[in-house]
Design a protein around this motif. Sequence first.
Motif, PDB file in Angstrom:
ATOM      1  N   GLU A 349      68.838 -26.885 -27.100  1.00 26.45           N
ATOM      2  CA  GLU A 349      69.994 -26.944 -26.210  1.00 26.45           C
ATOM      3  C   GLU A 349      70.181 -25.608 -25.484  1.00 26.45           C
ATOM      4  N   GLU A 350      70.002 -24.518 -26.225  1.00 27.47           N
ATOM      5  CA  GLU A 350      70.167 -23.194 -25.623  1.00 27.47           C
ATOM      6  C   GLU A 350      69.047 -22.909 -24.623  1.00 27.47           C
ATOM      7  N   MET A 351      67.799 -23.281 -24.985  1.00 26.54           N
ATOM      8  CA  MET A 351      66.653 -22.992 -24.120  1.00 26.54           C
ATOM      9  C   MET A 351      66.718 -23.789 -22.822  1.00 26.54           C
ATOM     10  N   LEU A 352      67.197 -25.008 -22.884  1.00 25.32           N
ATOM     11  CA  LEU A 352      67.275 -25.823 -21.661  1.00 25.32           C
ATOM     12  C   LEU A 352      68.158 -25.161 -20.610  1.00 25.32           C
ATOM     13  N   GLY A 353      69.145 -24.391 -21.042  1.00 24.85           N
ATOM     14  CA  GLY A 353      69.993 -23.672 -20.103  1.00 24.85           C
ATOM     15  C   GLY A 353      69.288 -22.550 -19.379  1.00 24.85           C
ATOM     16  N   ARG A 354      68.114 -22.164 -19.867  1.00 22.81           N
ATOM     17  CA  ARG A 354      67.340 -21.084 -19.237  1.00 22.81           C
ATOM     18  C   ARG A 354      66.146 -21.593 -18.441  1.00 22.81           C
ATOM     19  N   MET A 355      66.021 -22.929 -18.326  1.00 19.81           N
ATOM     20  CA  MET A 355      64.878 -23.520 -17.632  1.00 19.81           C
ATOM     21  C   MET A 355      65.252 -23.925 -16.207  1.00 19.81           C
ATOM     22  N   ARG A 356      64.341 -23.688 -15.274  1.00 16.90           N
ATOM     23  CA  ARG A 356      64.530 -24.087 -13.887  1.00 16.90           C
ATOM     24  C   ARG A 356      63.234 -24.706 -13.354  1.00 16.90           C
ATOM     25  N   VAL A 357      63.360 -25.580 -12.368  1.00 19.46           N
ATOM     26  CA  VAL A 357      62.199 -26.136 -11.680  1.00 19.46           C
ATOM     27  C   VAL A 357      62.297 -25.791 -10.206  1.00 19.46           C
ATOM     28  N   GLU A 358      61.235 -25.234  -9.673  1.00 16.12           N
ATOM     29  CA  GLU A 358      61.103 -25.004  -8.236  1.00 16.12           C
ATOM     30  C   GLU A 358      60.179 -26.102  -7.702  1.00 16.12           C
ATOM     31  N   PRO A 359      60.727 -27.093  -6.990  1.00 20.49           N
ATOM     32  CA  PRO A 359      59.954 -28.315  -6.701  1.00 20.49           C
ATOM     33  C   PRO A 359      58.976 -28.221  -5.542  1.00 20.49           C
ATOM     34  N   GLU A 360      58.914 -27.086  -4.870  1.00 20.60           N
ATOM     35  CA  GLU A 360      57.952 -26.989  -3.767  1.00 20.60           C
ATOM     36  C   GLU A 360      56.538 -26.761  -4.290  1.00 20.60           C
ATOM     37  N   GLY A 361      56.415 -25.882  -5.262  1.00 21.57           N
ATOM     38  CA  GLY A 361      55.128 -25.676  -5.912  1.00 21.57           C
ATOM     39  C   GLY A 361      54.142 -24.881  -5.085  1.00 21.57           C
ATOM     40  N   PRO A 362      53.098 -24.325  -5.737  1.00 21.65           N
ATOM     41  CA  PRO A 362      52.071 -23.576  -5.020  1.00 21.65           C
ATOM     42  C   PRO A 362      51.268 -24.478  -4.088  1.00 21.65           C
ATOM     43  N   GLU A 363      50.776 -23.940  -3.011  1.00 19.75           N
ATOM     44  CA  GLU A 363      49.950 -24.706  -2.064  1.00 19.75           C
ATOM     45  C   GLU A 363      48.675 -25.228  -2.729  1.00 19.75           C
ATOM     46  N   SER A 364      48.214 -24.531  -3.753  1.00 22.14           N
ATOM     47  CA  SER A 364      46.976 -24.917  -4.434  1.00 22.14           C
ATOM     48  C   SER A 364      47.122 -26.226  -5.201  1.00 22.14           C
ATOM     49  N   GLY A 365      48.360 -26.627  -5.454  1.00 24.18           N
ATOM     50  CA  GLY A 365      48.585 -27.808  -6.274  1.00 24.18           C
ATOM     51  C   GLY A 365      48.682 -27.496  -7.752  1.00 24.18           C
TER      52      GLY A 365
END
Length: 446
Positions: A349-365
Motif C-alpha cells: 500500500e505504501e509503495m503504490l503511493g510512490r509509483m508513477r506511469v509515464e504513458p508516452e514511453g521511449p521511442e525505441s519501444g
Amino acid sequence: MSATRTLAQFIADTDFENLPPAVVEAAKIAILDGVANMAAGSVQELADIIGRYVRDAGGSPQASVVGWGYKTNPPAAAFANGVFGHCLDYEIQGFPPTHGTSSCLPSALALAEHHHIPGERVITAYVLGWEIQGRLRAASAPATAPAYHPPGLVGPMGGAAASAKTLGLDADQTLMSLGIAASRTGGLTANTGTMVKSTHPGNAARMGAEAAILAGMGYTASDVALESPVGYAAALFGGEFDWDTATGGLGASWRLLDPGFDIKRFPAQVYMQNAIEAALNLREQNGLAVADIEQVTIHRRGRGHSGPVPRSGLDGKFSVEYCAAAAILDGQVGIDTFTDARRFSPDMEEMLGRMRVEPEGPESGATLATAALKDGTTISAECSAFRGSASNPMSRDQRLEKVRDCFQRALSEADTERVLEMLENLEHVDDVSQLMSVLGQAAARG
C-alpha cells in the motif's frame, strides 16, 4: 470455395504427418506450458468456485477436471480446465494477442480422454486450433471493438477446430462445427481484472467441444457462417475482415512458428512483462534499497488496464504500478504475488503511493524504469524484450523451472515428473487418458 469451407477442408485434411517437425516441437512446448497452467490454476481461489460448480452440476464421468478428482462430460471438463488454464494469465501469448491455448487445448484433451485418442492427434488438434484462432484474430484485429475480449470472439472457432480434429470429423462435419461455434462468440473487456475474464477461454473450449460433438451427431449450421452478409464477420467486425489473412496460404506457414509466441516469465498480462523485468533490472543492477526510493516512474506506451490502485490481487495482473512495485519490493514476481494478502499488505500500500506511469514511453519501444532517490540521484534500467518473448526465448531449463513450479502446486514431485515425461514425448503417448488420469487427481487444498 467459401472461406468457411476452405478452413473446414484444411482442418479435415491435415494430419500429424503433414506437420513439419519444427511445428510439432513448438506445439509440444506450448502444450506443456498450457497443461502446467491448468494444474496451477486448479488450486486458485476462483477455481474453487468453478470446480464446485461443475461438480455440482453433474455429468457423465467421461473427462477429468484437472486437480479435482472427478470426471464429467467433455464440454464441462473443457470449460473448467479452460478457466484453470487462463486464470493465472500465465499461458503463452500469440500475435496479435489472443489466448489460443486455453481456448483450444482443454477441449482437445477432454475429448481425447473420453475417446482414448493418441497424443499425436492432440498435437495436430492443438496446432490447427491455434492456427485457425490466430488467423481469425489477425484478420479481424483492426476492426475489433476494444469492448470485446478477443478470445471470446475467436476462441470458440479455435476450440471447434481443435475439437473437430480430435474427433476425426470429415470436412462437412467440421464445416458444421465452425458454423455452430460462430454463434457462440462474445466476452467483454470490462471484466478484465475479475474472475469472469478466465471464463472467456473456458467458454470457448466448452463451446468448441460442444460444437464438434453436435456436428458429429448430424446437427446443422450455416455453411457460410463466416462470410455470410448476416454472419460472423458482418456481425462482429462490421464486415471489415481480411479474408486473405484468414484463408490464404494454409499449410505453407504455421502461426506457431511465424509470428511465433511469447512464453510469459511472470503470471500477468503480456503487456506487463517488460515493465516487471525493467523494474527487476532496476533493483538488481543498482542494488536498490526500497528505503532509499522517493518515486519510481515506469516509462512505457500506455497506462495499462487497471490503473494505479488495483481492486484485488487478481486485478493487479493488469496494473503497471502494482506489477512494478511487487518486483521492486520482492525481487521476484510469481503466482503468489497476485493474492489479496500481498495486494493489501502495508508495504505494498505504501509503495503504490510512490509509483508513477509515464504513458508516452521511449521511442525505441522499450520499457524504462527510473527511480528518483531521496539523496537526489536518479537511476534507471530498461527492458525491450523480456526473457521468454519470441525475440528472447527461454532455454529448456528455464521453461522447465516455470512448469515444475506450476505442476507442484497441484501434483506430487513424482507425478510432476511423470506428466513432464508424457508431455515432452506426447506424440508417443498411445492414449491421452493415461496423462489425464494423473492430472485429474484431487490436489491438496488449504
